[in-house]
Every structure is written in C-alpha cells, then in structure tokens.
Write a protein that holds these residues in place. Structure first.
Motif, mmCIF file in Angstrom:
data_model
loop_
_atom_site.group_PDB
_atom_site.id
_atom_site.type_symbol
_atom_site.label_atom_id
_atom_site.label_comp_id
_atom_site.label_asym_id
_atom_site.label_seq_id
_atom_site.Cartn_x
_atom_site.Cartn_y
_atom_site.Cartn_z
ATOM 1 N N GLY A 93 0.853 -1.211 0.353
ATOM 2 C CA GLY A 93 -0.135 0.183 -0.357
ATOM 3 C C GLY A 93 0.831 1.178 0.213
ATOM 4 O O GLY A 93 2.308 1.651 0.467
ATOM 5 N N ALA A 94 0.837 2.533 -0.690
ATOM 6 C CA ALA A 94 1.250 3.572 -0.594
ATOM 7 C C ALA A 94 0.683 5.135 0.404
ATOM 8 O O ALA A 94 -0.526 4.812 -0.168
ATOM 9 C CB ALA A 94 1.375 4.311 -2.212
ATOM 10 N N ILE A 95 1.125 5.221 1.195
ATOM 11 C CA ILE A 95 0.435 5.614 1.773
ATOM 12 C C ILE A 95 1.545 7.533 1.782
ATOM 13 O O ILE A 95 2.529 7.359 1.421
ATOM 14 C CB ILE A 95 0.828 5.278 3.622
ATOM 15 C CG1 ILE A 95 -0.246 4.372 3.768
ATOM 16 C CG2 ILE A 95 0.529 6.752 4.636
ATOM 17 C CD1 ILE A 95 0.045 3.399 5.180
ATOM 18 N N SER A 96 0.240 8.687 1.559
ATOM 19 C CA SER A 96 1.596 9.940 1.807
ATOM 20 C C SER A 96 2.284 9.976 2.328
ATOM 21 O O SER A 96 2.319 9.561 3.101
ATOM 22 C CB SER A 96 0.253 10.669 1.227
ATOM 23 O OG SER A 96 0.019 12.048 0.570
ATOM 24 N N GLY A 112 4.555 9.726 8.851
ATOM 25 C CA GLY A 112 5.588 9.616 10.517
ATOM 26 C C GLY A 112 3.966 10.338 11.390
ATOM 27 O O GLY A 112 3.050 10.105 11.144
ATOM 28 N N ASP A 113 4.675 10.901 12.520
ATOM 29 C CA ASP A 113 3.099 11.168 13.188
ATOM 30 C C ASP A 113 2.589 11.665 13.361
ATOM 31 O O ASP A 113 3.120 12.973 12.369
ATOM 32 C CB ASP A 113 4.425 11.677 14.750
ATOM 33 C CG ASP A 113 4.484 10.299 15.361
ATOM 34 O OD1 ASP A 113 4.700 9.016 15.488
ATOM 35 O OD2 ASP A 113 5.537 10.578 16.349
ATOM 36 N N LEU A 117 4.870 2.047 8.013
ATOM 37 C CA LEU A 117 3.813 3.254 7.645
ATOM 38 C C LEU A 117 4.689 3.197 5.677
ATOM 39 O O LEU A 117 4.103 3.796 5.257
ATOM 40 C CB LEU A 117 3.616 3.953 7.995
ATOM 41 C CG LEU A 117 2.590 4.045 9.216
ATOM 42 C CD1 LEU A 117 2.459 5.126 9.568
ATOM 43 C CD2 LEU A 117 1.687 3.287 8.731
ATOM 44 N N ARG A 118 6.020 3.305 5.258
ATOM 45 C CA ARG A 118 6.723 3.391 4.336
ATOM 46 C C ARG A 118 6.042 2.360 2.958
ATOM 47 O O ARG A 118 5.537 2.872 2.521
ATOM 48 C CB ARG A 118 8.362 3.146 4.107
ATOM 49 C CG ARG A 118 9.037 4.228 5.171
ATOM 50 C CD ARG A 118 10.548 3.452 5.269
ATOM 51 N NE ARG A 118 11.271 4.623 5.770
ATOM 52 C CZ ARG A 118 11.294 5.561 4.944
ATOM 53 N NH1 ARG A 118 11.780 6.441 3.666
ATOM 54 N NH2 ARG A 118 12.712 6.529 6.139
#
Length: 392
Positions: A111-114, A119-120, A284-285
């Motif tokens: 999955g691609a997360i912006s 990060g936090d 999350l990368r």
C-alpha cells in the motif's frame, strides 16, 4: 494556554520589545524550534486568493468537504477570524522524503501511504512548535497571539505566498525554491506590527509536470483543482463508496496521493535541513496489503496511533485497501476480500465485492453473488454485486 481541536491558542504577555526590533530574533527562535522557513504578511494580503476560493466553492469542487464551505468570509480575510490581527507570521517545516514516493506504485501488493502521513501526525508536531514560538513572542513583545495549524479557517497557502515562503503552483500546493513541494505550514496571528516580506513570484514557468501525471485528471486547468477527482480527497475525505471511474486509477494508493508533488522539479532542494522528528515510521513506508486488509478496529487504531491515517477510521481505510487489493492481481488478497463479504460495514462489504470482481473468475464470482445477495440489505452493496455480474 487554551488549545483544542481548532488548533487555536490565545496567549498574552507583558512584553519587552515591540515592532521591527523583534523580527530578526523571531527568525532565530523559529529556526531553533525546528522551523525551516518563516515569513510575515498582513491580514489584507490575500484578496485575490479569496476570490479564487469562492469560485472553487461555487463550482462544487470541494465535494464532501462541507467544512470548507462554512463561513467562507472568515477564510477570505484573517480579520474575519480575529479582528485584532495586525501581522500574520507564516512558518514552514520541510518534510521532503528520502526516497522517490512514486517507486512504491510499482509494488502492487503493497500500500502507498502519502509521504506526509508516514510519520507522526504533523498537526501535533507543528502545533507544539508553534505554541513554543508563540510563548516566546508573547514574552518578548507586547502583543497577543493566536496559533493555527491547518484545522482552522485559515488560507495557509495564499498567506504563505504573501509572506514570501513560496508560491502556489499549478497543482495548487505551495512550492518553495528551497524545499520544493514538501512544506508543512503553520500560522501565528499577532497584534504586533511587524515588517512584512515581499510576496513570492510564480516560478512554474511552462512546466506542467504536476498536471500531466495526475492519474484522475483532477486539474481542469492550471492552478485549479477539482477535489472530487483527486485521489487524496477520494481516499481521505470521501465517506461513501469510491466512484467506479476512479478505482483502477487509484492503483495501490491507500491514503492520499503524492504524484503531483513528487514530480515537481523544485524538489531537488527539499532534502537539505529535513527535520528528523518528521521521519517516516518504517511500518508505514510500504506495508503489505495482506497484512492491512486483516485489521479490525482495535488493530487499526493500534497500528496508526499518532498517525493522521487514524482519523478516517477503520472502515474507510479498509475500503481503500480493498480497492488496492482489486488492482493488485494477488490471489491471496481474493481470500481476504471474500472473508470481508460478511463485514459489519456496508462500505467494506461493497469494496470487497469490487475487489473480488477483479480477482476471481466469473464462475466463482457468480457463486458468491448467489450466496450473499439473498441476505444483503444495503443498496450500495447490492449495486456492487449487480455491476460485478455485468463485467466480462
């Protein structure tokens, strides 16, 4: 200090300095607190941007973001939010990524997360710094201040351009000559009279890479965004099933979209001075879809604690993961989608139907439809089954 969801804080202090004498010291203090750039403008500096904003609302291009349409006059002029403001201090923090954000789009099983959400939550990180700088300003100058970070009715990008931090590019985001398209913004309104910077000129020239790369043609013209077609809007703000016309184009983007930002040629300057506190969290990368699609509500909350992803909730997030699953071509994800046909959320069930229509053969899909349709009461989910049955 009073704070809250609005991102606003009121501060008062006796003050030791005033006016122009505090400007140089303000820059030094901002840098010490982790801000990468600072500029000052006046509250009457964005009248042209206010007109563009009204046109945006009149066209309905804000989609479901009703909060944008609330009290538009307050956004059009900072004095509508606080009549006593005399200067607007705009601050930026560079969050430029340390790798190409577009590389993950080739890894369809992930999955691609912006970038901004890896990060936090930047609201919390930036707000702490803004409040610290505001305390310093109140202690240093005879003034009152209010602090804003993204969640209040403030037009940050036009104010940032007016204060010299950058310009609004053709993708409508702020572009900086020093940090490219990767700046978090925050604002301090103050009663203090401060010398203002010159507004930054537009340096986009003939380049339109950001417009050309958009997967859903969300830019009807340079400098104009139709949020209803934007993948960031569709995966974050949109609460209903994602329109069919955009699902294939979404690919494996499960939260936001960086395409228009990532191709900006000014990004070559964005790495220098990056603040390590805004670094991406490893998990999350490039998370695996097979892992994400299994998250229940508790696991979702635990996984995305302190992350901006958490605010869309588990159901919307799993909807996004299922769209990405349908685009992945991975048979293992068909098993997970089938399991979610009985999920409590109609939003999840409907997305699971679509994913299965992309991943399983016609015979299997028809068998599942025959089994599940009898008990399905949600109109949107039933529609997904009917649409899937018509696919070749």
């Amino acid at each position: 200090m009073a704070g809250g969801r609005s991102g606003v804080a009121d501060l008062r202090g006796p003050g030791l300095l005033s006016g122009a004498d505090v400007r140089a010291a303000l820059s030094r203090e901002a840098q010490a607190l982790g801000f990468d750039c600072i500029g000052v403008t006046t509250p009457d500096a964005i009248s042209v941007a206010a007109k563009h904003f009204r046109d945006f609302l009149d066209a309905g291009a804000h989609g479901d973001m009703d909060w944008l349409a609330r009290d538009p006059e307050r956004r059009a002029d900072p004095r509508g939010l606080w009549p006593d403001v005399r200067s607007v201090i705009m601050l930026g923090v560079n969050y430029g990524p340390d790798e190409d954000p577009l590389d993950i789009l080739k890894q369809r099983a992930r999955g691609a997360i912006s970038v901004y959400a890896q990060g936090d939550d930047y609201h919390d990180v930036i707000k702490k710094r803004l409040k610290a700088l505001a305390r310093w300003l109140v202690a240093t100058a005879n003034c009152e201040v209010k602090v804003f970070v993204d969640t209040a009715a403030v037009m940050e990008k036009p104010l940032a351009q007016a204060s010299g931090l950058g310009w609004q590019g053709k993708h409508t985001n702020l572009v900086s000559r020093e940090f490219g398209s990767w700046l978090f913004l925050g604002a301090i309104f103050t009663t203090l009279e401060l010398p203002r910077e010159e507004a930054e000129a537009d340096h986009c020239g003939s380049c339109q890479a950001c417009l050309d790369i958009c997967p859903t043609a969300a830019f009807p013209a340079p400098y104009k965004l139709d949020a209803r077609r934007c993948i960031s809007y569709l995966t974050i703000e949109h609460k209903r099933p994602i329109p069919h016309e955009f699902r294939k184009a979404i690919g494996n983007r499960i939260y936001g979209c960086d395409d228009c930002l990532a191709v900006c040629p000014w990004n070559k300057f964005a790495q220098e001075g990056r603040e390590t506190k805004l670094a991406a969290r490893g998990e999350l990368r490039a998370p695996e879809l097979t892992e994400l699609v299994r998250l229940d509500d508790a696991a979702f909350r635990a996984r995305f604690t302190k992350s901006p992803v958490k605010r869309i909730g588990r159901d919307r997030f799993i909807r996004n993961v299922l769209i990405a699953s349908g685009n992945s071509g991975e048979a293992a994800l068909a098993v997970e989608a089938e399991r979610l046909l009985s999920d409590a959320s109609p939003l999840v069930r409907g997305a699971a139907v679509w994913a299965l229509a992309q991943l399983v053969d016609r015979r299997r899909f028809d068998a599942l439809a025959s089994q599940m349709m009898a008990a399905e009461t949600d109109a949107d989910v039933r529609s997904e089954w009917e649409i899937g049955a018509r696919l070749p």
